[in-house]
Design an enzyme around this catalytic site. Sequence first.
Site, PDB file in Angstrom:
ATOM      1  CD  GLN A 175      46.808  38.818  63.673  1.00  0.00           C
ATOM      2  OE1 GLN A 175      46.941  39.651  64.566  1.00  0.00           O
ATOM      3  NE2 GLN A 175      47.661  37.832  63.462  1.00  0.00           N
ATOM      4  CG  ASP A 214      40.213  27.842  57.077  1.00  0.00           C
ATOM      5  OD1 ASP A 214      40.779  27.438  56.043  1.00  0.00           O
ATOM      6  OD2 ASP A 214      39.472  28.849  57.115  1.00  0.00           O
ATOM      7  CD  GLU A 240      45.201  28.581  55.444  1.00  0.00           C
ATOM      8  OE1 GLU A 240      45.233  28.655  54.205  1.00  0.00           O
ATOM      9  OE2 GLU A 240      44.377  29.213  56.135  1.00  0.00           O
TER      10      GLU A 240
HETATM   11  C1  ARE Z   1      34.473  32.658  48.424  1.00  0.00           C
HETATM   12  C2  ARE Z   1      34.594  33.425  47.134  1.00  0.00           C
HETATM   13  C3  ARE Z   1      34.930  34.884  47.399  1.00  0.00           C
HETATM   14  C4  ARE Z   1      33.906  35.462  48.355  1.00  0.00           C
HETATM   15  C5  ARE Z   1      33.837  34.628  49.619  1.00  0.00           C
HETATM   16  C6  ARE Z   1      32.777  35.114  50.597  1.00  0.00           C
HETATM   17  O1  ARE Z   1      35.605  32.846  46.329  1.00  0.00           O
HETATM   18  O2  ARE Z   1      34.916  35.597  46.183  1.00  0.00           O
HETATM   19  O3  ARE Z   1      34.274  36.797  48.682  1.00  0.00           O
HETATM   20  O4  ARE Z   1      33.535  33.283  49.281  1.00  0.00           O
HETATM   21  O5  ARE Z   1      31.532  35.015  50.023  1.00  0.00           O
HETATM   22  C7  ARE Z   1      38.027  29.326  50.413  1.00  0.00           C
HETATM   23  C8  ARE Z   1      38.198  29.820  49.008  1.00  0.00           C
HETATM   24  C9  ARE Z   1      37.669  31.218  48.836  1.00  0.00           C
HETATM   25  C10 ARE Z   1      36.219  31.279  49.317  1.00  0.00           C
HETATM   26  C11 ARE Z   1      36.253  30.897  50.792  1.00  0.00           C
HETATM   27  C12 ARE Z   1      34.882  30.965  51.431  1.00  0.00           C
HETATM   28  O6  ARE Z   1      39.589  29.790  48.686  1.00  0.00           O
HETATM   29  O7  ARE Z   1      37.702  31.564  47.451  1.00  0.00           O
HETATM   30  O8  ARE Z   1      35.725  32.595  49.113  1.00  0.00           O
HETATM   31  O9  ARE Z   1      36.713  29.539  50.897  1.00  0.00           O
HETATM   32  O10 ARE Z   1      33.997  30.175  50.773  1.00  0.00           O
HETATM   33  C13 ARE Z   1      44.553  33.986  52.444  1.00  0.00           C
HETATM   34  C14 ARE Z   1      44.356  33.493  53.870  1.00  0.00           C
HETATM   35  C15 ARE Z   1      44.223  31.973  53.955  1.00  0.00           C
HETATM   36  C16 ARE Z   1      43.165  31.456  52.980  1.00  0.00           C
HETATM   37  C17 ARE Z   1      43.534  31.958  51.597  1.00  0.00           C
HETATM   38  C18 ARE Z   1      42.505  31.509  50.563  1.00  0.00           C
HETATM   39  O11 ARE Z   1      45.460  33.928  54.674  1.00  0.00           O
HETATM   40  O12 ARE Z   1      43.842  31.650  55.275  1.00  0.00           O
HETATM   41  O13 ARE Z   1      43.585  33.403  51.596  1.00  0.00           O
HETATM   42  N1  ARE Z   1      43.058  29.999  53.021  1.00  0.00           N
HETATM   43  C19 ARE Z   1      42.008  29.310  53.801  1.00  0.00           C
HETATM   44  C20 ARE Z   1      41.452  28.067  53.120  1.00  0.00           C
HETATM   45  C21 ARE Z   1      40.703  28.465  51.883  1.00  0.00           C
HETATM   46  C22 ARE Z   1      39.452  29.186  52.342  1.00  0.00           C
HETATM   47  C23 ARE Z   1      39.687  30.048  53.507  1.00  0.00           C
HETATM   48  C24 ARE Z   1      40.884  30.119  54.179  1.00  0.00           C
HETATM   49  C25 ARE Z   1      38.514  30.741  54.067  1.00  0.00           C
HETATM   50  O14 ARE Z   1      42.429  27.117  52.957  1.00  0.00           O
HETATM   51  O15 ARE Z   1      40.385  27.397  51.070  1.00  0.00           O
HETATM   52  O16 ARE Z   1      38.936  29.985  51.264  1.00  0.00           O
HETATM   53  O17 ARE Z   1      37.967  29.838  54.999  1.00  0.00           O
HETATM   54  C26 ARE Z   1      49.094  35.616  50.268  1.00  0.00           C
HETATM   55  C27 ARE Z   1      48.963  35.635  51.787  1.00  0.00           C
HETATM   56  C28 ARE Z   1      47.992  34.575  52.257  1.00  0.00           C
HETATM   57  C29 ARE Z   1      46.674  34.693  51.547  1.00  0.00           C
HETATM   58  C30 ARE Z   1      46.918  34.596  50.026  1.00  0.00           C
HETATM   59  C31 ARE Z   1      45.638  34.706  49.224  1.00  0.00           C
HETATM   60  O18 ARE Z   1      49.770  34.450  49.867  1.00  0.00           O
HETATM   61  O19 ARE Z   1      50.250  35.402  52.361  1.00  0.00           O
HETATM   62  O20 ARE Z   1      47.778  34.715  53.647  1.00  0.00           O
HETATM   63  O21 ARE Z   1      45.831  33.613  51.975  1.00  0.00           O
HETATM   64  O22 ARE Z   1      47.816  35.636  49.643  1.00  0.00           O
HETATM   65  O23 ARE Z   1      45.076  35.949  49.405  1.00  0.00           O
END
Ligand code: ARE
Length: 677
Positions: A175, A214, A240
């Site tokens: 966090q 998000d 989320e």
């Molecule tokens: C992109 C690039 C990265 C780069 C970053 C910053 O891919 O390489 O470092 O930009 O430049 C989405 C994409 C990401 C993207 C990001 C920003 O998926 O690839 O990164 O947008 O552009 C965790 C979080 C969860 C998150 C997931 C993806 O807990 O909140 O990771 N999901 C939300 C959205 C995504 C979004 C983001 C958050 C960011 O729905 O679409 O990312 O806003 C276990 C854990 C989970 C964890 C999961 C993956 O399951 O329990 O908590 O989820 O592993 O690590």
Amino acid sequence: MRLYKAIVAGALTATAAAGTAVALPVLTETAANAASAPGVTVNLWNWNWKSVARECTDVLGPAGYGSVQVSPPNDSMSKGGSVWWDIYQPARYTLTSKFGDEAAFKNMVDACHAAGVKVQVDTVINHMTGQGATSYGGYGFSKYNYPGLYSSWDFHSPTCGIDNADYGNNAWRVQNCELVSLSDLNTGSDYVRGQIAAYMNKLTDLGVDGFRIDAAKHISPDDLGAIKSRLKGSPYIHQEVIYGQGEAVQPSQYTGIGDVDEFVYGRKLKEQFTGQIKYLQSFGQSWGLSVGSDKAMVFVDNHDTERKDASAGDGTLNYKYGATYKLANVFMLAWPYGKPNVYSSFTWSNKDGGPPSANGGFVTDTNCSNGQWTCFDREMTGMVGFYNAVQGTSVGNWTDNGGNLIAFSRGDKGWVAINNENGSVTRTFTTGLPAGTYPNVAGGGSVTVNSGGTASVTVPAKSAVAIRVGTSATPSPTVTPTGDKTATVYYKTSWGTANIHYGINGTWTTVPGVAMDTACTGWKKKTIQLGAATTFQAVFNNGSGTWDNNGEKNYTIGTGTTTVKDGVVTGNAANPCEGTTQNSATVYYFTGWNPANIHYGINGTWTTVPGVAMDTACTGWKKKTVDLGTAATFQVTFNNGSGTWDNNGGNNYTIGTGATTVKDGVVTGNAANPCGG
Ligand code: ARE
């Protein structure tokens, strides 16, 4: 004049079937959160505002969707259309996104509201960017500097990155450190909370009804709660917080703030729909779902899970699974758990690739016929109506085939069969619905439910049949008129089963009408209460699609005794069976089936499959009395209404007049009543 014909459409056929079955209550639904209930949500992920507006007007509103969830509307870092994920890197809270500007956004909200659809916005408030320098709105920024909005001191520092191991054991780092190198807002700061709340309140002022938060897992519940306390009104909130076994941050920590996106739900549905769906009978929180039904927003897939490798344990079904994906969504809308969120977006082969766009990444209008968009919301419109019709009811009449076909009712409001087998399945099902003919809202064709609530239905491979009350094909219920006029109709036919379908003062029985009794050989009989009426309209059918409607003119019949023979109606007629022999047979059948049907032939004329439902006489014994006319014996088989038959090893049973017992293949004539008495 009003005529009904048997209804057969598409691959689905349905005919009335006699029979009764015992309702089996399975699950009681948790009371819905009425105050903020979003209804069925549809996530039109990556649709531009103009297209969302049009969909609300043309599809979502008319179908009864309660809410639409839209992608982040704020200005974001731009990758020029090459990827979808730049929208998850906010540059500022101005509404100049790749989906349109503030005017287009406002127009969309208004159009959706006019169509009766609420709007939920995906809000990215945990972080800002991790790369880039320019936004879609032409604004310049750097990772820790957003002129006029945030500076370096508004972020958690010293900076650190979330490592995979942190999820397991370090809530503080989850966090306070950066998620995939995205600059992490210090949501403990009063100023940052104020900016975030101002953005959300601006959306509320524009008419927005709810929010997806998000990356809520990466904001402490205390911080998120403090932000929520600054929000205007009482927007619907779903967060989320992805469940991970044994993780330091758990979805249950967020239920005091609002609902949680339930990720386990989609994982479990993928396991079942790629396995055997019979197990879904007990589907619920006991399966390891992370929050209770009243706190869960559920979905078959979302934009992240649909992109997981097919082999990933936390992956889900997606549109590429075709019919299987659709069946899982039918289940979601039919089964009482959580608040359903249907997902509809663009098709892809490259996981990172952006939606169809032009002019440097601005998303082009959704086109549902060029293969670039799934438009899956349109495939679920009938099931949205089903969901709305069955709210407040419980699951009952669960049945399965021990494999990949399941069926259940929702009170007396709806019934669904889901066939995840590779072949079609035909069975007599207990639907729990009032008699009538209902369109299949999960596909084509229609189903006729008889007065006992059962229907014989063929469910094609990998498809579903769902019926519900309130659909247009449902004939109005039969009104029993007051008064004491009666008509006794004798109908001459060679049919084994004959139904009379009739209308009194324009109010008709539901198709196929009412079964007639055998009066004597070749004659069927029924006495009808006419109330104050002195004539009525009638047609006849054999229960499997053959009709006699007097050359489309119907028969007009008066009070007293009437015979109908070879198209000739004779009023004030003598009983055509008078003076003929009236043999009858009472058959007791020993079986564990419920229901049990007797399918029989008299002088070679057989009842329509599956035959006639038997009554329960006493434990283990079913009973039916059959009029034989002049015949002294008849041929008999039995079945359970779902395809299991006892035909005496292919020989049928030959049974005579009087009482007969049939037990374990042994026929005993002139038998004592096995139930005593
Ligand atoms: C992109 C690039 C990265 C780069 C970053 C910053 O891919 O390489 O470092 O930009 O430049 C989405 C994409 C990401 C993207 C990001 C920003 O998926 O690839 O990164 O947008 O552009 C965790 C979080 C969860 C998150 C997931 C993806 O807990 O909140 O990771 N999901 C939300 C959205 C995504 C979004 C983001 C958050 C960011 O729905 O679409 O990312 O806003 C276990 C854990 C989970 C964890 C999961 C993956 O399951 O329990 O908590 O989820 O592993 O690590």
